[in-house]
Design a protein around this motif. Structure first.
Motif, PDB file in Angstrom:
ATOM      1  N   PHE A 170       0.814  -1.214   0.000  1.00 42.92           N
ATOM      2  CA  PHE A 170       0.000   0.000   0.000  1.00 42.92           C
ATOM      3  C   PHE A 170       0.849   1.266   0.000  1.00 42.92           C
ATOM      4  O   PHE A 170       0.322   2.361  -0.128  1.00 42.92           O
ATOM      5  CB  PHE A 170      -0.919   0.021   1.227  1.00 42.92           C
ATOM      6  N   SER A 171       2.162   1.127   0.148  1.00 47.15           N
ATOM      7  CA  SER A 171       3.033   2.299   0.139  1.00 47.15           C
ATOM      8  C   SER A 171       3.319   2.774  -1.275  1.00 47.15           C
ATOM      9  O   SER A 171       3.752   3.908  -1.483  1.00 47.15           O
ATOM     10  CB  SER A 171       4.357   1.989   0.843  1.00 47.15           C
ATOM     11  N   PHE A 218      -4.054   7.790  -4.123  1.00 42.88           N
ATOM     12  CA  PHE A 218      -3.461   7.681  -2.796  1.00 42.88           C
ATOM     13  C   PHE A 218      -4.034   8.755  -1.890  1.00 42.88           C
ATOM     14  O   PHE A 218      -4.574   9.762  -2.351  1.00 42.88           O
ATOM     15  CB  PHE A 218      -1.931   7.768  -2.850  1.00 42.88           C
ATOM     16  N   LYS A 275       2.609   0.949  10.940  1.00 42.62           N
ATOM     17  CA  LYS A 275       3.361   0.291   9.870  1.00 42.62           C
ATOM     18  C   LYS A 275       3.941  -1.035  10.358  1.00 42.62           C
ATOM     19  O   LYS A 275       3.828  -2.066   9.682  1.00 42.62           O
ATOM     20  CB  LYS A 275       4.469   1.217   9.375  1.00 42.62           C
ATOM     21  N   ILE A 319       2.705   0.072   4.386  1.00 44.93           N
ATOM     22  CA  ILE A 319       2.159   1.404   4.175  1.00 44.93           C
ATOM     23  C   ILE A 319       3.303   2.413   4.215  1.00 44.93           C
ATOM     24  O   ILE A 319       4.432   2.084   4.576  1.00 44.93           O
ATOM     25  CB  ILE A 319       1.093   1.778   5.224  1.00 44.93           C
ATOM     26  N   ARG A 320       3.009   3.645   3.877  1.00 39.68           N
ATOM     27  CA  ARG A 320       4.018   4.704   3.858  1.00 39.68           C
ATOM     28  C   ARG A 320       3.938   5.513   5.139  1.00 39.68           C
ATOM     29  O   ARG A 320       2.935   6.206   5.374  1.00 39.68           O
ATOM     30  CB  ARG A 320       3.787   5.624   2.648  1.00 39.68           C
ATOM     31  N   ARG A 361       0.535   7.436   4.601  1.00 38.21           N
ATOM     32  CA  ARG A 361      -0.078   7.500   3.280  1.00 38.21           C
ATOM     33  C   ARG A 361      -0.311   6.084   2.773  1.00 38.21           C
ATOM     34  O   ARG A 361       0.533   5.215   2.942  1.00 38.21           O
ATOM     35  CB  ARG A 361       0.842   8.232   2.285  1.00 38.21           C
ATOM     36  N   ILE A 362      -1.481   5.888   2.175  1.00 37.61           N
ATOM     37  CA  ILE A 362      -1.774   4.600   1.562  1.00 37.61           C
ATOM     38  C   ILE A 362      -2.357   4.837   0.169  1.00 37.61           C
ATOM     39  O   ILE A 362      -2.937   5.883  -0.111  1.00 37.61           O
ATOM     40  CB  ILE A 362      -2.762   3.758   2.400  1.00 37.61           C
ATOM     41  N   ASN A 371      -7.837  -4.149   0.002  1.00 37.63           N
ATOM     42  CA  ASN A 371      -8.360  -2.942   0.648  1.00 37.63           C
ATOM     43  C   ASN A 371      -9.275  -3.306   1.819  1.00 37.63           C
ATOM     44  O   ASN A 371      -9.206  -2.698   2.891  1.00 37.63           O
ATOM     45  CB  ASN A 371      -9.138  -2.095  -0.364  1.00 37.63           C
ATOM     46  N   LEU A 431      -7.172  -4.476   4.697  1.00 32.39           N
ATOM     47  CA  LEU A 431      -6.454  -3.357   5.320  1.00 32.39           C
ATOM     48  C   LEU A 431      -7.367  -2.592   6.274  1.00 32.39           C
ATOM     49  O   LEU A 431      -6.958  -2.247   7.391  1.00 32.39           O
ATOM     50  CB  LEU A 431      -5.905  -2.407   4.257  1.00 32.39           C
TER      51      LEU A 431
END
Length: 331
Positions: free
Chosen positions: A19-20, A266, A280, A291-292, A306-307, A315, A318
């Motif tokens: 997701f990142s 995003f 994370k 993820i970011r 961020r995703i 999704n 998540l």
């Protein structure tokens, strides 16, 4: 920002879903792989020094002169090349949070930051990490306020509506646009992008661009992709953006999660209890999701992450995982 960027999957073991990465998971490059497998002999020879054949194709697609386009080794190569070429301008401006390479590149070449009146203004449109999109009218206003307006349009193909086209940008003679074939065609490992700008500035950029900057496989891929565009591309973009809206709405229902408005695939989020780093780590350990962590974007805090929307089944998983994490944190 070489350290701590998104898609740093190489740091981790098995990842089930990334997701990142803000590159669309719906793009199928299997035919490109087949083509490149049959053209591996190109790596036995030097590529064109300036990727001229690909520039000719891009100029035709965007209805501009070949003198108004320069192919680069990805958008980041373009950023540093532009900063180097315009360094005599001396000052730059950028609105944060945004991609850190604009400021990093300017500092490398001796610029001073002048937030309200920099000679060189950088704009990520749509913006990373927020997904904010500036209108064409806003772009015109900004172009009048600064000597040069550089617009990074790396995510321009992940939008419901069009951004400023290279052809339409011609009327603003101080606008330089950065485009990413990496993002559009999901080929981040090949590093491929291009700059569109008035011929006079492209000539200056070309003088500073190192020879053979773009490798032979990347050029081969670019030429094939431009001449074999997927007729379903727009449908796939709409499917991705629909998934993004569904994901954002579901995350907004989780107590303690804030999702910022985004115009692309995003989204920037924040968590009330715990940190992005903790979230994370939890997702990596328990679900093999990446993820970011967005806390290293200047102007953001340790609660920001961020995703990017992925396939629907991932999704869904998540959302459930983040919900479970927030319950654990809230007791």
């Amino acid at each position: 920002m070489i350290e701590g960027h998104g898609d740093d999957i190489y740091r981790y073991g098995a990842i089930r879903c990334n997701f990142s990465s803000n590159i669309s998971p719906f793009i199928d490059i299997s035919e490109l792989r087949k083509h490149l497998a049959g053209r591996l002999e190109v790596i036995n020879h030097y590529p064109e020094p300036s990727a001229h054949a690909l520039e000719l194709l891009l100029a035709k697609v965007y209805d501009i002169s070949p003198d108004e386009v320069l192919v680069t080794s990805g958008a980041t190569d373009a950023i540093y090349l532009i900063a180097q070429t315009l360094r005599e301008e001396g000052t730059f401006a950028v609105k944060r949070p945004t991609f850190s390479e604009y400021a990093d590149a300017c500092r490398m070449f001796g610029y001073q930051e002048a937030p309200k009146g920099g000679a060189v203004r950088w704009l990520c449109n749509p913006n990373n990490p927020t997904g904010e999109l500036r209108t064409i009218d806003t772009i015109k206003v900004l172009s009048r306020r600064h000597h040069w307006l550089i617009i990074d349009q790396s995510y321009e193909n992940y939008l419901w509506r069009k951004t400023l086209s290279p052809h339409d940008a011609r009327e603003m003679q101080n606008v330089i646009q950065i485009h990413s074939m990496t993002k559009r065609f999901a080929i981040p490992g090949l590093r491929l992008g291009f700059i569109t700008a008035p011929a006079s500035i492209i000539k200056r950029l070309r003088a500073n661009h190192r020879p053979w900057a773009v490798n032979a496989l990347a050029i081969e891929a670019g030429q094939w992709l431009i001449t074999h565009q997927d007729p379903n591309e727009q449908y796939l973009i709409e499917e991705l953006l629909s998934e993004s809206r569904i994901l954002a709405n579901r995350l907004r229902r989780i107590f303690g999660i804030h999702v910022y408005p985004s115009m692309t695939n995003f989204m920037l989020c924040s968590i009330r209890q715990g940190s992005a780093a903790e979230l994370k780590e939890y997702l990596l350990k328990n679900h093999q999701f990446l993820i970011r962590d967005a806390s290293n974007f200047e102007g953001l805090k340790d609660c920001h992450f961020r995703i990017a929307a992925q396939q629907p089944e991932y999704n869904d998983e998540l959302v459930k995982a983040i919900y479970t994490f927030t319950r654990l944190k809230n007791g």
